[in-house]
Enzyme design. Structure first.
Site, PDB file in Angstrom:
ATOM      1  N   ASN A 257       0.986  -1.301   0.152  1.00 34.27           N
ATOM      2  CA  ASN A 257       0.084   0.089  -0.390  1.00 34.27           C
ATOM      3  C   ASN A 257       0.786   1.090   0.162  1.00 34.27           C
ATOM      4  O   ASN A 257       0.272   2.235   0.137  1.00 34.27           O
ATOM      5  CB  ASN A 257      -0.956  -0.091   1.153  1.00 34.27           C
ATOM      6  CG  ASN A 257      -2.103  -1.317   0.998  1.00 34.27           C
ATOM      7  OD1 ASN A 257      -2.213  -1.714   0.042  1.00 34.27           O
ATOM      8  ND2 ASN A 257      -2.295  -1.603   2.597  1.00 34.27           N
TER       9      ASN A 257
ATOM     10  N   HIS B  68     -14.566  -1.404   5.609  1.00 37.47           N
ATOM     11  CA  HIS B  68     -13.477  -2.370   6.232  1.00 37.47           C
ATOM     12  C   HIS B  68     -13.931  -2.818   7.645  1.00 37.47           C
ATOM     13  O   HIS B  68     -15.133  -2.266   8.318  1.00 37.47           O
ATOM     14  CB  HIS B  68     -11.837  -1.556   6.599  1.00 37.47           C
ATOM     15  CG  HIS B  68     -10.863  -1.799   6.521  1.00 37.47           C
ATOM     16  ND1 HIS B  68     -10.103  -1.917   8.644  1.00 37.47           N
ATOM     17  CD2 HIS B  68      -9.800  -2.868   6.607  1.00 37.47           C
ATOM     18  CE1 HIS B  68      -9.314  -2.769   8.296  1.00 37.47           C
ATOM     19  NE2 HIS B  68      -9.032  -3.111   7.111  1.00 37.47           N
TER      20      HIS B  68
ATOM     21  N   ASP C  71     -13.753   7.302   5.671  1.00 37.29           N
ATOM     22  CA  ASP C  71     -12.240   6.970   6.310  1.00 37.29           C
ATOM     23  C   ASP C  71     -11.298   6.988   4.389  1.00 37.29           C
ATOM     24  O   ASP C  71     -11.651   5.623   3.595  1.00 37.29           O
ATOM     25  CB  ASP C  71     -12.076   5.735   6.554  1.00 37.29           C
ATOM     26  CG  ASP C  71     -11.097   4.389   6.711  1.00 37.29           C
ATOM     27  OD1 ASP C  71     -10.556   4.672   6.355  1.00 37.29           O
ATOM     28  OD2 ASP C  71     -10.955   3.052   6.871  1.00 37.29           O
TER      29      ASP C  71
ATOM     30  N   HIS D  91      -7.135   4.865   2.099  1.00 32.23           N
ATOM     31  CA  HIS D  91      -6.922   4.660   0.568  1.00 32.23           C
ATOM     32  C   HIS D  91      -6.703   6.054   0.042  1.00 32.23           C
ATOM     33  O   HIS D  91      -6.131   5.672  -1.779  1.00 32.23           O
ATOM     34  CB  HIS D  91      -6.924   3.319  -0.076  1.00 32.23           C
ATOM     35  CG  HIS D  91      -6.774   2.136   0.427  1.00 32.23           C
ATOM     36  ND1 HIS D  91      -5.949   1.227   0.238  1.00 32.23           N
ATOM     37  CD2 HIS D  91      -7.375   2.071   1.370  1.00 32.23           C
ATOM     38  CE1 HIS D  91      -5.650   0.256   1.850  1.00 32.23           C
ATOM     39  NE2 HIS D  91      -7.039   0.515   2.154  1.00 32.23           N
TER      40      HIS D  91
HETATM   41  C1  LIG Z   1     -10.118   1.007   4.480  1.00 35.47           C
HETATM   42  C2  LIG Z   1      -9.175   0.901   5.487  1.00 35.47           C
HETATM   43  N1  LIG Z   1      -9.372   1.692   6.938  1.00 35.47           N
HETATM   44  C3  LIG Z   1      -8.661   1.209   7.782  1.00 35.47           C
HETATM   45  C4  LIG Z   1      -7.118   0.628   8.338  1.00 35.47           C
HETATM   46  C5  LIG Z   1      -6.512   0.534   8.817  1.00 35.47           C
HETATM   47  O1  LIG Z   1      -5.809   1.922   9.277  1.00 35.47           O
HETATM   48  P1  LIG Z   1      -4.335   0.429   9.690  1.00 35.47           P
HETATM   49  O2  LIG Z   1      -2.847  -0.459   8.506  1.00 35.47           O
HETATM   50  O3  LIG Z   1      -3.369   2.093  10.028  1.00 35.47           O
HETATM   51  O4  LIG Z   1      -4.459   0.272  10.658  1.00 35.47           O
HETATM   52  C6  LIG Z   1      -7.024   0.125   6.552  1.00 35.47           C
HETATM   53  C7  LIG Z   1      -6.260  -1.114   6.626  1.00 35.47           C
HETATM   54  O5  LIG Z   1      -6.049  -2.203   5.745  1.00 35.47           O
HETATM   55  C8  LIG Z   1      -8.153   0.150   5.737  1.00 35.47           C
HETATM   56  O6  LIG Z   1      -7.714  -0.692   4.441  1.00 35.47           O
END
Ligand SMILES: Cc1ncc(COP(=O)(O)O)c(C=O)c1O
Length: 379
Positions: free
Chosen positions: A48, A134, A200, A203
């Site tokens: 990523n 997510h 959120d 990405h």
């Molecule tokens: C859309 C989304 N939100 C939150 C997260 C979690 O983030 P972190 O990896 O910083 O815990 C991810 C992680 O893959 C994600 O894809």
């Protein structure tokens, strides 16, 4: 006799029988696109690190400067003595860059999402989530005291149909497994006056919008709550919830992942602040991604399984889990590292390769991927 051992064994056997067991594979990461494993070299199409910052030497130097200046760990939770001038500076930079009056920092995006939902929701609230959100969001919603409903993916009309007073609507800006973008304008219009919007943008931040300000900037929408994470385009880790002054005060008082968890190391906060400057000023990284999208579409566009997206996330749909795992393994023989994404991460029958591009890839590497995929999918 506690039932833990039996339950653990039964779950593992079930997962293996379904062909869905996953494995931790230690790798050595080169410059994002090079990956070394057990003496072999691969091109990594599974990270990523969209802007190539995870291996950027200037960012490493910023982190080292942070260590020299502030030491190693923060030593405490933020409300005790874990909050430093590095954290304050990062909060200020985030607010200025993204146009919010408060930023509340967390150690991960997972923690930020859980803190946001657990912190805000009460018994008579309605939580509406895109059904492809997510796991951190869906899980927090299920465990929260609010009533949670899921609206059809990217369907603002369905969302409007479910809305009532005091609703929190949560969507991703860019969907992690599909690479498509949420219809933020339609969603914001549907909610107007009835509730709050939380996006959120794990990405989208760094990749979309003016100076990489993300999906909301690209759409011209300002949600009440914006979650940005530092583990993807920032090349680091951690997260922040962006909000207004009062909500920020509230979250820093009541959101337990903030109050009862060790603050991120101040050196890391210093590095994240440096990453913001690089993201905002180095447009060439996003321009490079645009070029690579073009190469990708041209090279893979005709293949069965190809999906068009305007983000670095390029799902390649295979269908069955075992076929997807075989395809990923066979691509490893060609020096290409791709991860098979299977249920429960994606719906049944939609197992896929989650191909991701980064600013460090080259058109030649994409051509190599296209040739290898073509011979395996069509051959
Ligand atoms: C859309 C989304 N939100 C939150 C997260 C979690 O983030 P972190 O990896 O910083 O815990 C991810 C992680 O893959 C994600 O894809």
């Amino acid at each position: 006799m506690p039932a833990f051992s039996q339950r653990i064994a039964a779950s593992l056997i079930h997962r293996r029988q379904q062909g869905l067991a996953r494995q931790l594979t230690p790798i050595v990461q080169g410059n994002t696109t090079d990956l070394h494993h057990q003496g072999s070299d691969y091109v990594n199409f599974s990270s990523n690190d969209y802007l190539g910052l995870a291996s950027d030497k200037n960012l490493s130097k910023a982190w080292q400067t942070g260590i020299d200046r502030y030491g190693n760990g923060s030593g405490a939770s933020p409300m005790v003595t874990g909050f430093s001038y590095a954290h304050r500076d990062l909060e200020d930079k985030l607010c200025q860059w993204l146009g919010y009056s408060r930023a509340v920092l967390y150690s991960s995006g997972f923690a930020a999402n859980q803190a946001m939902l657990f912190g805000l929701l009460e018994k008579n609230d309605l939580l509406l989530q895109d059904r492809l959100n997510h796991a951190s969001l869906i899980e927090a919603g299920m465990l929260s005291p609010a009533t949670m409903k899921r609206f059809r993916h990217n369907d603002a009309q369905h969302l409007a149909h479910l809305l009532s007073d005091n609703t929190l609507v949560v969507t991703e800006g860019v969907f992690s497994m599909d690479g498509d973008t949420a219809p933020l304008i339609d969603i914001a219009q549907a909610i107007e006056g009835k509730g709050w919007l939380a996006v959120d943008d794990a990405h989208g931040i760094g990749v979309l919008g003016r100076q990489g300000r993300g999906s909301c900037d690209a759409a011209g929408v300002k949600p009440q709550l914006l979650v940005v994470t530092f583990g993807k385009a920032f090349g680091l880790s951690g997260a922040a919830i962006m909000c207004d002054q009062e909500t920020g005060d509230y979250l820093s008082q009541f959101a337990r992942h903030h109050v009862y968890s060790t603050a991120m190391p101040p050196s890391q906060a210093h590095a994240v602040a440096a990453a913001i400057e690089m993201i905002a000023s180095q447009q060439w990284r996003r321009d490079k991604l645009d070029e690579l999208y073009y190469c990708y579409d041209k090279a893979l566009g005709g293949l069965q399984g190809y999906v068009h997206t305007q983000t670095p996330i390029k799902p390649f749909i295979v269908g069955q889990s075992d076929q997807t795992v075989s395809l990923a393994n066979s691509l490893k023989d060609a020096g290409l590292w791709l991860t098979a994404i299977r249920p429960p991460t994606v719906p049944q029958g939609q197992a896929r390769l989650r191909i991701t591009l980064t600013a460090n890839h080259t058109p030649q590497q994409i051509a190599k991927l296209a040739t290898a995929l073509q011979s395996r999918v069509e051959g």
